[in-house]
Design a protein around this motif. Structure first.
Motif, PDB file in Angstrom:
ATOM      1  N   ASN A   4       2.701   6.581   7.256  1.00  0.00           N
ATOM      2  CA  ASN A   4       1.255   6.428   7.422  1.00  0.00           C
ATOM      3  C   ASN A   4       0.653   5.951   6.108  1.00  0.00           C
ATOM      4  N   ILE A   5      -0.262   5.001   6.186  1.00  0.00           N
ATOM      5  CA  ILE A   5      -0.914   4.477   4.985  1.00  0.00           C
ATOM      6  C   ILE A   5      -1.866   5.536   4.433  1.00  0.00           C
ATOM      7  N   ALA A  28      14.054  -0.447   7.172  1.00  0.00           N
ATOM      8  CA  ALA A  28      12.973  -0.092   8.088  1.00  0.00           C
ATOM      9  C   ALA A  28      11.780   0.543   7.379  1.00  0.00           C
ATOM     10  N   LYS A  29      12.046   1.322   6.324  1.00  0.00           N
ATOM     11  CA  LYS A  29      10.936   2.021   5.662  1.00  0.00           C
ATOM     12  C   LYS A  29      10.009   1.067   4.900  1.00  0.00           C
ATOM     13  N   TYR A  30      10.461  -0.178   4.718  1.00  0.00           N
ATOM     14  CA  TYR A  30       9.623  -1.174   4.046  1.00  0.00           C
ATOM     15  C   TYR A  30       9.047  -2.201   5.019  1.00  0.00           C
ATOM     16  N   SER A  31       9.083  -1.900   6.308  1.00  0.00           N
ATOM     17  CA  SER A  31       8.530  -2.821   7.301  1.00  0.00           C
ATOM     18  C   SER A  31       7.020  -2.954   7.125  1.00  0.00           C
ATOM     19  N   VAL A  61       0.830  -1.207   0.000  1.00  0.00           N
ATOM     20  CA  VAL A  61       0.000   0.000   0.000  1.00  0.00           C
ATOM     21  C   VAL A  61       0.868   1.261   0.000  1.00  0.00           C
ATOM     22  N   PRO A  62       0.329   2.386  -0.487  1.00  0.00           N
ATOM     23  CA  PRO A  62       1.115   3.632  -0.478  1.00  0.00           C
ATOM     24  C   PRO A  62       1.258   4.219   0.919  1.00  0.00           C
ATOM     25  N   LEU A  63       2.450   4.730   1.219  1.00  0.00           N
ATOM     26  CA  LEU A  63       2.737   5.352   2.516  1.00  0.00           C
ATOM     27  C   LEU A  63       3.219   6.783   2.301  1.00  0.00           C
TER      28      LEU A  63
END
Length: 399
Positions: free
Chosen positions: A32-33, A71-74, A25-27
């Motif tokens: 935040n989603i 971490a940004k792809y957790s 999903v986009p963040l």
């Protein structure tokens, strides 16, 4: 060979169900989603398994970490959002394989949900590595694929993993995708109209060639239209043209005539002197695009033509926007087509991220019969290809 679906599995109670989902999903910059359609789309499958007292282990990827732990792809934001949507705790594992994960799975109680960490943190995922797939399956009993959007990829959690489960099935999102595709392409109510847009012919060439003779009408918009217009001999200024595909475009047009497929191209466009939101614009017939200008959207006459072509349609498939709809000056053509498709008395199926986004931005998504969650997967089905993730479900569904 047929696919077995989740509701055809006897007695899920107490079973450890490994479910491949697509929570890519986009963040925003704060993790935040910003849009959670893909998470909501698999809630029916998750809730069905939970109602049957199964233990649900979810696996997904997020972004393109290229086999590295970043971490940004957790999966943490998706576990948090899913907890809210299910109104129950969704635990996040610190990894997707290994002893710690196995311990967490073994400790699960019926009705528990565990989210594994990003499967693409390992190179083995995209390499369809059997050892990685075996490690993912460790401790689980039933495999369910409810990730249509990645089923065109022969990845470990989609393809190789099915060898390590005695029971293999598809979820309800997958069932919807396949049912609507069959309604559109295998046994359509006619006239069947395909609308294709987007920037390049090269990305849709196999789709076009597969659709000729199968659909009654093809409507072409977006940047890809200018390759066809130039092949017809028009001067299209600086509009996007794939010069190496001009002969191919001529061949496609000839095949359309031979097969009796009606082929619609823009008759006017919104032209601009540069590719910028603040560019000077004018509406012009496609034969009169000024030298040095480029067409960036379909014009009002084209909207009328395309809308008329949809009037008698009973089934409509749409992939790809009509222009650079992200810029307000070039969005009207795409949004007008959204309205035309949404208000058609037809079964309407929309696929592809950009088209999906346009439908949502236009506020017409409730009027579309079905919006596919898969861009690439949807296109490959339209190309007539057998998706790796579907193929293994058919082969192993009733083993």
């Amino acid at each position: 060979m047929s696919i077995r679906y989740l509701d055809e599995i006897e007695n899920l109670a107490g079973k450890k169900v490994f479910m491949r989902v697509d929570f890519n999903v986009p963040l925003d910059e704060h993790q935040n989603i910003t849009e959670d359609t893909r998470i909501r789309a698999v809630l029916p499958s998750i809730n069905y398994a939970l109602d049957a007292n199964a233990k649900v282990i979810l696996a997904s990827h997020l972004g393109r970490p290229k086999g590295e732990r970043k971490a940004k792809y957790s999966m943490a934001p998706t576990a948090k959002r899913l907890s809210r949507l299910l109104d129950k705790e969704v635990k996040l594992a610190s990894d997707c394989i290994g002893d710690e994960v196995k311990t967490m799975i073994d400790a699960m109680q019926p009705g528990d949900v565990l989210m594994l960490e990003n499967v693409r943190f390992y190179e083995g995922e995209e390499k369809n590595d059997a050892d990685f797939a075996r490690a993912l399956a460790n401790g689980c009993e039933i495999y369910v694929n409810d990730a249509f959007a990645v089923s065109h990829r022969a990845h470990a959690s989609v393809e190789a993993i099915t060898r390590f489960f005695p029971v293999v099935a598809a979820g309800f999102l997958m069932k919807n995708e396949m049912n609507y595709f069959d309604k559109a392409m295998k046994n359509p109510i006619r006239p069947l109209v395909a609308i294709l847009g987007g920037a390049k012919v090269s990305g849709k060439l196999e789709v076009l060639e597969n659709l000729l003779g199968k659909v009654d009408k093809i409507i072409i918009g977006g940047g890809m239209a200018f390759t066809f217009l130039k092949a017809l001999g028009y001067n299209v200024g600086k509009s996007l043209v794939e010069e190496e595909l001009l002969e191919t475009a001529t061949r496609v047009l000839a095949k359309a005539r031979e097969s009796g497929t009606k082929f619609y191209l823009p008759v006017d466009c919104v032209a601009a002197d540069q590719f910028k939101p603040e560019a000077e614009t004018k509406v012009t017939p496609v034969q009169e695009i000024p030298e040095g200008w480029m067409g960036l959207d379909i014009g009002p006459a084209t909207v009328t033509l395309f809308t008329e072509a949809l009037q008698n349609a009973k089934t409509i498939i749409w992939n790809g926007p009509m222009g650079v709809f992200e810029m307000d000056a070039f969005s009207r053509g795409t949004f007008a087509m959204v309205s035309a498709v949404a208000n058609a008395y037809a079964l309407t199926i929309v696929g592809g991220g950009d088209t999906d986004s346009a439908v949502h931005r236009a506020g017409e998504y409730a009027k579309i019969s079905y919006i596919s969650t898969g861009g690439g997967a949807f296109l490959e089905l339209l190309e007539g290809k057998k998706l790796p993730g579907i193929k293994v479900l058919e082969e192993n569904g009733h083993k």
